[in-house]
Design a protein around this motif. Structure first.
Motif, short mmCIF file in Angstrom:
data_model
loop_
_atom_site.label_atom_id
_atom_site.label_comp_id
_atom_site.label_asym_id
_atom_site.label_seq_id
_atom_site.Cartn_x
_atom_site.Cartn_y
_atom_site.Cartn_z
N ARG A 1 124.81 58.01 36.48
CA ARG A 1 125.77 57.97 37.59
C ARG A 1 126.17 59.38 37.97
O ARG A 1 126.23 59.74 39.15
CB ARG A 1 127.01 57.16 37.17
N GLY A 2 126.46 60.21 36.96
CA GLY A 2 126.87 61.58 37.23
C GLY A 2 125.76 62.41 37.85
O GLY A 2 126.00 63.17 38.81
N ILE A 3 124.54 62.29 37.33
CA ILE A 3 123.41 63.04 37.89
C ILE A 3 123.16 62.65 39.34
O ILE A 3 122.93 63.50 40.20
CB ILE A 3 122.14 62.79 37.04
N GLY A 4 123.23 61.35 39.61
CA GLY A 4 123.04 60.88 40.98
C GLY A 4 124.10 61.42 41.93
O GLY A 4 123.79 61.80 43.06
N LEU A 5 125.33 61.46 41.48
CA LEU A 5 126.41 61.99 42.31
C LEU A 5 126.23 63.47 42.57
O LEU A 5 126.53 63.97 43.66
CB LEU A 5 127.77 61.71 41.66
N LEU A 6 125.74 64.21 41.56
CA LEU A 6 125.47 65.64 41.76
C LEU A 6 124.34 65.83 42.76
O LEU A 6 124.41 66.73 43.62
CB LEU A 6 125.09 66.28 40.42
N MET A 7 123.32 65.02 42.68
CA MET A 7 122.17 65.15 43.59
C MET A 7 122.54 64.86 45.03
O MET A 7 121.96 65.41 45.97
CB MET A 7 121.06 64.21 43.13
N THR A 8 123.50 63.97 45.23
CA THR A 8 123.88 63.56 46.59
C THR A 8 125.21 64.16 47.05
O THR A 8 125.66 63.86 48.16
CB THR A 8 124.01 62.03 46.65
N ASN A 9 125.82 64.98 46.18
CA ASN A 9 127.15 65.53 46.48
C ASN A 9 128.17 64.42 46.74
O ASN A 9 129.11 64.59 47.53
CB ASN A 9 127.10 66.48 47.68
N GLY A 10 127.96 63.29 46.09
CA GLY A 10 128.89 62.18 46.22
C GLY A 10 128.74 61.40 47.51
O GLY A 10 129.57 60.53 47.81
N ASN A 11 127.67 61.64 48.26
CA ASN A 11 127.46 60.96 49.54
C ASN A 11 126.30 59.98 49.46
O ASN A 11 125.46 60.06 48.56
CB ASN A 11 127.17 61.99 50.65
N SER A 12 126.25 59.08 50.42
CA SER A 12 125.11 58.18 50.55
C SER A 12 124.01 58.85 51.37
O SER A 12 124.30 59.67 52.24
CB SER A 12 125.53 56.87 51.22
N ILE A 13 122.78 58.49 51.09
CA ILE A 13 121.64 59.03 51.82
C ILE A 13 121.03 57.91 52.65
O ILE A 13 120.49 56.94 52.11
CB ILE A 13 120.57 59.60 50.87
N SER A 14 121.12 58.03 53.96
CA SER A 14 120.53 57.02 54.85
C SER A 14 119.01 57.18 54.86
O SER A 14 118.50 58.30 54.94
CB SER A 14 121.08 57.17 56.27
N ILE A 15 118.30 56.06 54.76
CA ILE A 15 116.83 56.09 54.72
C ILE A 15 116.28 55.98 56.13
O ILE A 15 116.58 55.04 56.86
CB ILE A 15 116.30 54.93 53.85
N ASN A 16 115.48 56.98 56.52
CA ASN A 16 114.95 57.03 57.88
C ASN A 16 113.55 56.44 57.95
O ASN A 16 112.58 57.13 58.28
CB ASN A 16 114.94 58.50 58.35
N ASN A 17 113.45 55.17 57.62
CA ASN A 17 112.16 54.50 57.70
C ASN A 17 112.40 53.02 57.95
O ASN A 17 112.78 52.27 57.04
CB ASN A 17 111.37 54.71 56.40
N ASP A 18 112.20 52.60 59.19
CA ASP A 18 112.51 51.22 59.57
C ASP A 18 111.62 50.21 58.86
O ASP A 18 112.07 49.13 58.46
CB ASP A 18 112.37 51.06 61.08
N ALA A 19 110.34 50.54 58.70
CA ALA A 19 109.42 49.60 58.06
C ALA A 19 109.82 49.33 56.61
O ALA A 19 109.75 48.19 56.14
CB ALA A 19 108.00 50.15 58.11
N PHE A 20 110.27 50.37 55.91
CA PHE A 20 110.71 50.21 54.53
C PHE A 20 111.92 49.29 54.45
O PHE A 20 112.00 48.44 53.56
CB PHE A 20 111.05 51.59 53.95
N GLN A 21 112.85 49.44 55.40
CA GLN A 21 114.05 48.63 55.38
C GLN A 21 113.78 47.18 55.80
O GLN A 21 114.41 46.25 55.29
CB GLN A 21 115.10 49.24 56.32
N GLU A 22 112.84 47.00 56.70
CA GLU A 22 112.56 45.66 57.20
C GLU A 22 111.94 44.76 56.14
O GLU A 22 112.08 43.53 56.20
CB GLU A 22 111.64 45.74 58.42
N PHE A 23 111.25 45.35 55.18
CA PHE A 23 110.55 44.54 54.19
C PHE A 23 111.48 43.56 53.49
O PHE A 23 111.18 42.38 53.37
CB PHE A 23 109.87 45.44 53.15
#
Length: 322
Positions: free
Chosen positions: A139-161
């Motif tokens: 959890r801590g490593i992930g928060l450090l990698m993202t600076n505590g923010n969410s990362i929006s995924i820019n790939n519609d085909a991946f999300q549609e699956f």
């Protein structure tokens, strides 16, 4: 002494088959009761949502079951799911092909599982401790990698699956089948599956019978990490973001699904179909409770009561078998 000295699994398989039929009957009964009690439960839209809700926990429960059968526990799977959403999101947004991004994410899950095996086998740490430490750290490593923010995924085909269906069945449920069939063959029709049961029953006797106990433990935790990372990919596809705080508490739902599905917390007893049914029983209870406007607190109480009852009867069964 040869590995043929390992006790046969037929009695356990008979027990698992009977228990599985009981769980299936319970699930059908719940669906009938809720269909009669609410006007929306049996709707196509609600059934699809229910299948999607239960699918990811079901896959997580399969991985957890491999570990519990050996007499261990993996508390990190929820954190691995959240961390995997971050890895997948960062790789896809970096322009890496989706297939390769998924493969790398799965390998991260494998690496985490191997780390758990190393901690247990080589460092002598209890499974509870090493996986709890990973839960907190990821959890801590992930928060450090993202600076505590969410990362929006820019790939519609991946999300549609994850939002689409095939032959009227949600794609996420097809993923349960994709995992469940090879997992069943592995656990119930391969020597490695027998080794898992043997180690959970008596690790020292297994070692004397020629079973590589250390390798078996590595294998169990690696499979758990792989399943968790796969669920992370599916979750990233469904919500369209990478966030290390996602899937909080899912480790408890996976354990609950596995236990409700007949996996013994004492080790050496379990199946693949049981935890899958257990996951959808929990999903049905939660879905039905929401439709009936039952307080969310009661949902947790019902789940806890189910676990107590099943573990109690598991203890009776074990004492009766001695």
């Amino acid at each position: 002494m040869s590995t043929e000295a390992i006790p046969a699994e037929k009695p356990k398989r008979n027990y698992n088959a009977l228990f599985g039929l009981t769980l299936l009957a319970l699930l059908v009964l719940l669906w009938v009761i809720l269909s009669l009690s609410t006007s929306s439960f049996a709707s196509a839209n609600n059934i699809s949502n229910l299948l999607r809700q239960g699918s990811m926990i079901a896959i997580l429960a399969v991985g957890q079951t491999f570990v519990i059968i050996t007499g261990g526990i993996d508390l990190s799977v929820g954190a691995v799911v959240g961390f995997a959403t971050v890895i997948a999101a960062m790789l896809i947004n970096a322009g890496i092909p989706v297939f390769l991004a998924i493969l790398i994410t799965l390998l991260v899950g494998v690496a985490i599982g191997l780390f758990h095996g190393f901690g247990i086998v080589k460092m002598g740490l209890p499974p509870f401790i090493i996986t709890l430490a990973t839960l907190t750290s990821l959890r801590g490593i992930g928060l450090l990698m993202t600076n505590g923010n969410s990362i929006s995924i820019n790939n519609d085909a991946f999300q549609e699956f994850s939002r689409n269906s095939f032959l009227g069945v949600p794609n996420l449920f097809w993923m349960v089948i994709l995992v469940g069939i090879p997992a069943y063959i592995f656990l119930h029709h391969s020597r490695w599956g027998r080794y898992l049961f043997s180690v959970g029953s008596n690790a020292e006797a297994s070692r004397l019978s020629g079973v590589n106990v250390q390798r078996t433990i590595y294998m169990a935790y690696t499979l758990s990490g792989l399943c968790a990372a796969f669920v992370g990919v599916l979750l990233a596809s469904r919500i369209g973001i990478g966030n290390p705080t996602q899937a909080e508490g899912w480790e408890l739902q996976a354990i609950a699904s596995s236990v409700i599905g007949g996996t013994s917390l004492f080790g050496a007893v379990g199946s693949v179909h049981g935890p899958l049914l257990g996951a959808f029983i929990l999903a049905t209870i939660n879905n039905g409770a929401n439709l009936l406007n039952v307080n969310a607190f009661w949902q947790r109480i019902i789940t806890g009561a189910l676990i107590i009852v099943i573990v109690y009867f598991d203890g009776l069964r074990r004492r009766g078998g001695k």
